[in-house]
Design an enzyme around this catalytic site. Structure first.
Site, PDB file in Angstrom:
ATOM      1  N   GLY A  61       1.191   0.864   3.716  1.00 60.74           N
ATOM      2  CA  GLY A  61       0.477  -0.217   4.080  1.00 60.74           C
ATOM      3  C   GLY A  61      -0.729  -0.655   3.617  1.00 60.74           C
ATOM      4  N   SER A  62      -1.380  -1.470   4.124  1.00 61.49           N
ATOM      5  CA  SER A  62      -2.915  -2.107   3.704  1.00 61.49           C
ATOM      6  C   SER A  62      -3.742  -1.001   3.498  1.00 61.49           C
ATOM      7  CB  SER A  62      -3.167  -3.403   4.466  1.00 61.49           C
ATOM      8  OG  SER A  62      -4.392  -3.672   4.274  1.00 61.49           O
ATOM      9  N   THR A  63      -5.023  -1.321   2.770  1.00 63.81           N
ATOM     10  CA  THR A  63      -6.117  -0.251   3.036  1.00 63.81           C
ATOM     11  C   THR A  63      -6.812  -0.643   4.302  1.00 63.81           C
ATOM     12  OG1 THR A  63      -7.374  -2.116   1.410  1.00 63.81           O
ATOM     13  CG2 THR A  63      -6.444  -0.080   0.485  1.00 63.81           C
TER      14      THR A  63
END
Length: 130
Positions: A61-63
């Site tokens: 997923g996202s940073t």
């Protein structure tokens, strides 16, 4: 049982394991206010990671997930330590900024929720009580 991995973030922790056999996304997958896993695809959905030793294969997923890990720590809902099969940037960065001991290179399929473990991250060591 002793499992040897690699230190990502140093430190020591001891406690009850919560184990997912699926990759975990912290952004949208874990509530930073409660420590409850909310990811609909997770095999530990509805369970709390707060105050436990969290083990999973790798992050996804996202940073922004790094900041969710940090928020968990600030809110007192973080895991005591993180054990992963493969450390990737998102989870490693989150553990670093939150100061959560982290070890990678561990075959999490050998671990089960409810087991008690000692994480000696400086040595890259996970000791499972039998």
């Amino acid at each position: 049982m002793k499992l040897k991995g690699r230190k990502i973030v140093g430190g020591k922790a001891e406690g009850e394991l919560i184990v997912s056999q699926k990759p975990l996304s912290f952004l949208g997958g874990v509530d930073p206010n409660t420590g409850i896993v909310t990811d609909a695809e997770s095999d530990i959905r509805g369970q709390s990671i707060a105050g436990k030793v969290l083990a999973f294969p790798r992050g996804k997923g996202s940073t922004v997930g790094s900041y969710v890990i940090y928020a968990l720590k600030k809110n007192g809902k973080a895991p005591k330590a993180i054990i992963v099969g493969e450390a990737e940037t998102i989870v490693a960065t989150g553990a670093i900024i939150a100061g959560i001991p982290m070890v990678d290179g561990i075959d999490v399929s050998k671990l089960k929720s409810g087991q008690r473990v000692r994480v000696k991250a400086d040595e890259g060591l996970v000791e499972v009580e039998e």
